[in-house]
Design a protein around this motif. Sequence first.
Motif, PDB file in Angstrom:
ATOM      1  N   GLY A  42       0.839  -1.196   0.000  1.00 51.01           N
ATOM      2  CA  GLY A  42       0.000   0.000   0.000  1.00 51.01           C
ATOM      3  C   GLY A  42       0.876   1.248   0.000  1.00 51.01           C
ATOM      4  N   ASP A  43       0.666   2.142   0.971  1.00 52.65           N
ATOM      5  CA  ASP A  43       1.460   3.375   1.081  1.00 52.65           C
ATOM      6  C   ASP A  43       2.584   3.248   2.093  1.00 52.65           C
ATOM      7  OD1 ASP A  43      -0.153   4.506  -0.792  1.00 52.65           O
ATOM      8  OD2 ASP A  43      -1.317   5.725   0.603  1.00 52.65           O
ATOM      9  N   GLU A  44       2.882   2.045   2.556  1.00 46.76           N
ATOM     10  CA  GLU A  44       3.930   1.834   3.556  1.00 46.76           C
ATOM     11  C   GLU A  44       5.021   0.934   2.996  1.00 46.76           C
ATOM     12  OE1 GLU A  44       2.305   0.516   7.257  1.00 46.76           O
ATOM     13  OE2 GLU A  44       0.868   2.160   7.346  1.00 46.76           O
ATOM     14  N   ALA A  45       6.226   1.074   3.557  1.00 55.20           N
ATOM     15  CA  ALA A  45       7.347   0.262   3.093  1.00 55.20           C
ATOM     16  C   ALA A  45       8.322  -0.003   4.237  1.00 55.20           C
ATOM     17  CB  ALA A  45       8.073   0.962   1.946  1.00 55.20           C
ATOM     18  N   THR A  46       9.102  -1.076   4.060  1.00 60.56           N
ATOM     19  CA  THR A  46      10.172  -1.445   4.980  1.00 60.56           C
ATOM     20  C   THR A  46      11.397  -1.739   4.132  1.00 60.56           C
ATOM     21  OG1 THR A  46       8.587  -2.426   6.505  1.00 60.56           O
ATOM     22  CG2 THR A  46      10.877  -3.105   6.741  1.00 60.56           C
ATOM     23  N   ILE A  47      12.566  -1.335   4.614  1.00 63.03           N
ATOM     24  CA  ILE A  47      13.819  -1.633   3.916  1.00 63.03           C
ATOM     25  C   ILE A  47      14.683  -2.446   4.871  1.00 63.03           C
ATOM     26  CG2 ILE A  47      15.902  -0.682   2.860  1.00 63.03           C
ATOM     27  CD1 ILE A  47      13.032   1.572   2.919  1.00 63.03           C
ATOM     28  N   GLU A  48      15.190  -3.584   4.361  1.00 65.24           N
ATOM     29  CA  GLU A  48      16.051  -4.458   5.165  1.00 65.24           C
ATOM     30  C   GLU A  48      17.423  -4.549   4.520  1.00 65.24           C
ATOM     31  OE1 GLU A  48      14.107  -8.258   5.231  1.00 65.24           O
ATOM     32  OE2 GLU A  48      12.406  -7.525   6.403  1.00 65.24           O
ATOM     33  N   ARG A  49      18.435  -4.731   5.368  1.00 68.26           N
ATOM     34  CA  ARG A  49      19.796  -5.005   4.879  1.00 68.26           C
ATOM     35  C   ARG A  49      20.297  -6.211   5.663  1.00 68.26           C
ATOM     36  NH1 ARG A  49      23.387  -0.127   4.659  1.00 68.26           N
ATOM     37  NH2 ARG A  49      22.823  -0.043   2.461  1.00 68.26           N
ATOM     38  N   ASP A  50      20.752  -7.199   4.936  1.00 71.13           N
ATOM     39  CA  ASP A  50      21.239  -8.445   5.540  1.00 71.13           C
ATOM     40  C   ASP A  50      20.191  -9.072   6.460  1.00 71.13           C
ATOM     41  OD1 ASP A  50      23.777  -8.394   4.285  1.00 71.13           O
ATOM     42  OD2 ASP A  50      24.540  -7.016   5.811  1.00 71.13           O
ATOM     43  N   GLY A  51      18.908  -8.991   6.081  1.00 69.41           N
ATOM     44  CA  GLY A  51      17.848  -9.619   6.837  1.00 69.41           C
ATOM     45  C   GLY A  51      17.374  -8.844   8.058  1.00 69.41           C
ATOM     46  N   LYS A  52      17.939  -7.667   8.318  1.00 70.50           N
ATOM     47  CA  LYS A  52      17.542  -6.853   9.467  1.00 70.50           C
ATOM     48  C   LYS A  52      16.908  -5.556   8.988  1.00 70.50           C
ATOM     49  CE  LYS A  52      21.288  -8.657  12.239  1.00 70.50           C
ATOM     50  NZ  LYS A  52      22.562  -8.372  12.861  1.00 70.50           N
ATOM     51  N   ALA A  53      15.888  -5.094   9.725  1.00 70.17           N
ATOM     52  CA  ALA A  53      15.207  -3.852   9.349  1.00 70.17           C
ATOM     53  C   ALA A  53      16.175  -2.683   9.417  1.00 70.17           C
ATOM     54  CB  ALA A  53      14.018  -3.613  10.265  1.00 70.17           C
ATOM     55  N   LEU A  54      16.326  -1.995   8.323  1.00 66.36           N
ATOM     56  CA  LEU A  54      17.172  -0.810   8.247  1.00 66.36           C
ATOM     57  C   LEU A  54      16.316   0.435   8.409  1.00 66.36           C
ATOM     58  CD1 LEU A  54      20.051   0.244   7.671  1.00 66.36           C
ATOM     59  CD2 LEU A  54      19.495   0.144   5.242  1.00 66.36           C
ATOM     60  N   PHE A  55      15.198   0.468   7.700  1.00 61.32           N
ATOM     61  CA  PHE A  55      14.212   1.555   7.804  1.00 61.32           C
ATOM     62  C   PHE A  55      12.832   0.915   7.876  1.00 61.32           C
ATOM     63  CE2 PHE A  55      17.731   3.547   5.503  1.00 61.32           C
ATOM     64  CZ  PHE A  55      17.955   4.660   6.303  1.00 61.32           C
ATOM     65  N   SER A  56      12.048   1.335   8.838  1.00 65.43           N
ATOM     66  CA  SER A  56      10.689   0.816   8.956  1.00 65.43           C
ATOM     67  C   SER A  56       9.721   1.993   9.129  1.00 65.43           C
ATOM     68  CB  SER A  56      10.576  -0.169  10.119  1.00 65.43           C
ATOM     69  OG  SER A  56      10.951   0.470  11.326  1.00 65.43           O
ATOM     70  N   GLY A  57       8.455   1.693   9.028  1.00 64.36           N
ATOM     71  CA  GLY A  57       7.449   2.743   9.168  1.00 64.36           C
ATOM     72  C   GLY A  57       7.529   3.795   8.065  1.00 64.36           C
ATOM     73  N   CYS A  58       8.014   3.409   6.908  1.00 73.21           N
ATOM     74  CA  CYS A  58       8.146   4.350   5.794  1.00 73.21           C
ATOM     75  C   CYS A  58       6.756   4.608   5.202  1.00 73.21           C
ATOM     76  CB  CYS A  58       9.080   3.805   4.741  1.00 73.21           C
ATOM     77  SG  CYS A  58      10.741   3.446   5.360  1.00 73.21           S
ATOM     78  N   LYS A  59       6.415   5.866   5.033  1.00 74.61           N
ATOM     79  CA  LYS A  59       5.120   6.269   4.468  1.00 74.61           C
ATOM     80  C   LYS A  59       5.344   7.009   3.159  1.00 74.61           C
ATOM     81  CE  LYS A  59       2.696   5.475   8.345  1.00 74.61           C
ATOM     82  NZ  LYS A  59       1.867   4.365   8.485  1.00 74.61           N
ATOM     83  N   LEU A  60       4.555   6.652   2.165  1.00 76.84           N
ATOM     84  CA  LEU A  60       4.643   7.315   0.858  1.00 76.84           C
ATOM     85  C   LEU A  60       4.245   8.783   1.015  1.00 76.84           C
ATOM     86  CD1 LEU A  60       5.073   7.033  -2.219  1.00 76.84           C
ATOM     87  CD2 LEU A  60       2.653   6.483  -2.398  1.00 76.84           C
ATOM     88  N   GLN A  61       5.115   9.677   0.561  1.00 79.15           N
ATOM     89  CA  GLN A  61       4.881  11.114   0.636  1.00 79.15           C
ATOM     90  C   GLN A  61       4.443  11.692  -0.702  1.00 79.15           C
ATOM     91  OE1 GLN A  61       5.270  12.861   3.758  1.00 79.15           O
ATOM     92  NE2 GLN A  61       5.175  10.686   4.254  1.00 79.15           N
ATOM     93  N   ALA A  62       5.089  11.242  -1.752  1.00 81.65           N
ATOM     94  CA  ALA A  62       4.791  11.786  -3.094  1.00 81.65           C
ATOM     95  C   ALA A  62       5.170  10.761  -4.147  1.00 81.65           C
ATOM     96  CB  ALA A  62       5.560  13.081  -3.324  1.00 81.65           C
ATOM     97  N   ALA A  63       4.461  10.820  -5.266  1.00 86.20           N
ATOM     98  CA  ALA A  63       4.755   9.986  -6.412  1.00 86.20           C
ATOM     99  C   ALA A  63       4.616  10.826  -7.659  1.00 86.20           C
ATOM    100  CB  ALA A  63       3.816   8.784  -6.469  1.00 86.20           C
ATOM    101  N   ALA A  64       5.587  10.727  -8.543  1.00 86.21           N
ATOM    102  CA  ALA A  64       5.554  11.493  -9.792  1.00 86.21           C
ATOM    103  C   ALA A  64       5.919  10.564 -10.938  1.00 86.21           C
ATOM    104  CB  ALA A  64       6.509  12.666  -9.717  1.00 86.21           C
ATOM    105  N   GLY A  65       5.287  10.773 -12.074  1.00 87.36           N
ATOM    106  CA  GLY A  65       5.581   9.905 -13.201  1.00 87.36           C
ATOM    107  C   GLY A  65       5.637  10.556 -14.486  1.00 87.36           C
TER     108      GLY A  65
END
Length: 135
Positions: free
Chosen positions: A112-135
């Motif tokens: 949806g509008d949320e994302a998580t980024i992991e590095r080496d299987g561990k959460a690096l960034f969590s609770g990421c919310k979509l702010q803007a999208a341009a195309g």
Amino acid sequence: MPALRLLLIAALLAGCSRGAGPEAAAPAEAPAPAAPLPAPENVVIEEPATAQPMTMLYRCEGDAKVTVAMLDAESERIALTLPGEAAVELSQAESASGAKYAGDKLVFWGRGDEATIERDGKALFSGCKLQAAAG
């Protein structure tokens, strides 16, 4: 002599009445109006064959900003840019839900509008919310 004069005037008047001059020519016929063009019946406006790539900005916990740029219209590859790092290309990975991209020890998982980024299987960034999208 007056009879000769009258005869000349009569001859001149007869020549004028026959339409010998260009002013007496019959007017040219006006061209017929052009036939109207047929109205288009089924006008179809075609959309592009594929969607255009887009860029999305996420704001994560700790006010970190993460950028995701679609590298192709099929959404098979992305460029993930983390704070203070160069962009890294990730490829679409199998996911039970959401969109998942993996590569170079990094995983981006968007739902949806949320994302998580992991590095080496561990959460690096969590609770990421979509702010803007341009195309």
